[in-house]
Motif scaffolding. Structure first.
Motif, PDB file in Angstrom:
ATOM      1  N   PHE A 107       0.792  -1.221   0.000  1.00 40.89           N
ATOM      2  CA  PHE A 107       0.000   0.000   0.000  1.00 40.89           C
ATOM      3  C   PHE A 107       0.829   1.278   0.000  1.00 40.89           C
ATOM      4  O   PHE A 107       0.385   2.305  -0.497  1.00 40.89           O
ATOM      5  CB  PHE A 107      -0.962   0.015   1.205  1.00 40.89           C
ATOM      6  N   TRP A 108       2.027   1.246   0.524  1.00 36.41           N
ATOM      7  CA  TRP A 108       2.830   2.465   0.629  1.00 36.41           C
ATOM      8  C   TRP A 108       3.645   2.735  -0.639  1.00 36.41           C
ATOM      9  O   TRP A 108       4.426   3.678  -0.692  1.00 36.41           O
ATOM     10  CB  TRP A 108       3.724   2.447   1.866  1.00 36.41           C
ATOM     11  N   GLY A 109       3.465   1.906  -1.665  1.00 39.50           N
ATOM     12  CA  GLY A 109       4.089   2.173  -2.945  1.00 39.50           C
ATOM     13  C   GLY A 109       5.340   1.368  -3.239  1.00 39.50           C
ATOM     14  O   GLY A 109       5.964   1.570  -4.274  1.00 39.50           O
ATOM     15  N   ASN A 128      11.909  -0.098  -1.550  1.00 39.00           N
ATOM     16  CA  ASN A 128      11.180   1.121  -1.243  1.00 39.00           C
ATOM     17  C   ASN A 128      11.695   2.212  -2.173  1.00 39.00           C
ATOM     18  O   ASN A 128      12.809   2.712  -1.994  1.00 39.00           O
ATOM     19  CB  ASN A 128      11.410   1.518   0.219  1.00 39.00           C
TER      20      ASN A 128
END
Length: 143
Positions: A107-109, A128
């Motif tokens: 969800f955070w990419g 990340n």
């Protein structure tokens, strides 16, 4: 007074120091000469990893040694690509880690998966795109 923004040592309370040392050796991580039969130290980039008896660690910290379960701690190993995540997860599993969560877009990419070492300590293997790695493989956080 303020503390420098760093972690010097992450110590994992393990059920069998020798077994855990062997697991991390299979990952290609060598123990330091500062190690002994009761504790293993492994130099990592920018931080050291300690493997110490869970009961002894609890005693040293003056806390109760509760049954295994989620301790509220995860360790992260960041890589530079999604393909890198897949490769590291596969390698860790081949060394004896348990696959906890297969790599997937999150969800955070980013892209990540979770494995557990022989004592259930969770490692997030992550790409990340918001935390680039420097030439030494260290995460570079924004100011």
């Amino acid at each position: 007074m303020s503390l420098e923004r760093r972690i010097s040592l992450v110590t994992l309370g393990v059920s069998d120091v020798a077994r855990s040392t062997e697991f991390y050796a299979r990952l290609g991580w060598s123990k330091s000469s500062a190690s002994n039969d009761n504790v293993t130290f492994i130099q990592l980039k920018g931080v050291a990893l300690g493997l110490f008896s869970r009961a002894s660690l609890a005693e040293d910290a003056h806390v109760e040694d509760t049954p295994p379960g989620f301790s509220g701690v995860t360790l992260a190993y960041n890589v530079s690509s999604e393909i890198g995540v897949d490769a590291v997860v596969k390698f860790a599993v081949s060394c004896g880690a348990k696959l906890v969560k297969a790599p997937e877009k999150v969800f955070w990419g980013g892209y990540s998966g979770y494995v557990a070492d022989p004592d259930g300590h969770l490692w997030e293997i992550a790409f990340n795109p918001f935390f680039p790695l420097d030439e030494h493989g260290h995460v570079v956080l924004p100011d």
